[in-house]
Design an enzyme around this catalytic site. Sequence first.
Site, PDB file in Angstrom:
ATOM      1  N   ASP A   1       0.835  -1.203   0.000  1.00  6.84           N
ATOM      2  CA  ASP A   1       0.000   0.000   0.000  1.00  6.84           C
ATOM      3  C   ASP A   1       0.868   1.252   0.000  1.00  6.84           C
ATOM      4  OD1 ASP A   1      -2.292   1.529   0.043  1.00  6.84           O
ATOM      5  OD2 ASP A   1      -3.100   0.641   1.867  1.00  6.84           O
ATOM      6  N   GLY A   2       0.229   2.387  -0.230  1.00  5.45           N
ATOM      7  CA  GLY A   2       0.920   3.674  -0.160  1.00  5.45           C
ATOM      8  C   GLY A   2       0.745   4.296   1.212  1.00  5.45           C
TER       9      GLY A   2
ATOM     10  N   GLU B   1      -8.000  -0.425   3.944  1.00  5.15           N
ATOM     11  CA  GLU B   1      -6.538  -0.485   3.993  1.00  5.15           C
ATOM     12  C   GLU B   1      -6.061  -1.000   5.354  1.00  5.15           C
ATOM     13  OE1 GLU B   1      -5.374   2.972   0.793  1.00  5.15           O
ATOM     14  OE2 GLU B   1      -5.653   3.557   2.863  1.00  5.15           O
TER      15      GLU B   1
END
Length: 233
Positions: free
Chosen positions: A89-90, A111
């Site tokens: 993920d970012g 997330e």
Amino acid sequence: MNQQGMKELAGTGVVDALVKSGMKLGLGTGSTAIHATRRIGSFVAAGKLTGIRAFATSFQTVLECEKWGIPLYSLNAPELGGKLDLCIDGADEIDTENRLVKGGGGALLMEKLAAYASASYAIVADETKLVENLGLAFPVPIEVIPEARLPVSMALEKLGAEVFLREAVRKAGPVITEHGNLLLDIRFKDRIDPARLEAEINHIPGVVENGFFTRIRPTVFISHGDGKLEVRK
Ligand code: 5RP
């Protein structure tokens, strides 16, 4: 290298380093994580990666997976059994202890689910995301049920936060999340304890989740303007 190039370098580099056939993957959201999904997709389409089972953290990611034929499942499906091998993920902010602020794209709920369900966790980001202290520059999103907007805002102000209801773009009114909730973006003026706040904010009635990610420490793939990809554990 410009920021777009750095995002691509981090997103593709993590896949080359960590993704293997047969993995159960959590696929993140945003303009950096999308490069990882795209790279996985191109390998799946070319038959270089097989047996991949993925959980997508947002509609953006679902669409990218559909484009490439990456098989998607609910976390509750027997194919995933509530567990992932690797989540990529970012992040919006990364501090010196690899703690994070996430949710700039409004996908923090899925997330966090993916991150906390995963045996290993990798974050992809360019160097602009590195900070000394979380929560002072980039706003931290809090997902709340609509009825709780005002009481939660007041409780957050008591914790010392400035609170802003996230407004939609090209639609009048607030952003509505993929789960029908609102986002309150908060910012602090003074240094805060993100681990304490992650727990404390989630105790406010009406809060669904918040954008502090402090309980698991990811491996961070940070791309730099000189073209280097740093891996920080
Ligand atoms: C979305 C996120 C993103 O990962 C975060 O906002 C970083 O996005 P980008 O790579 O586009 O800067 O948490 O909810």
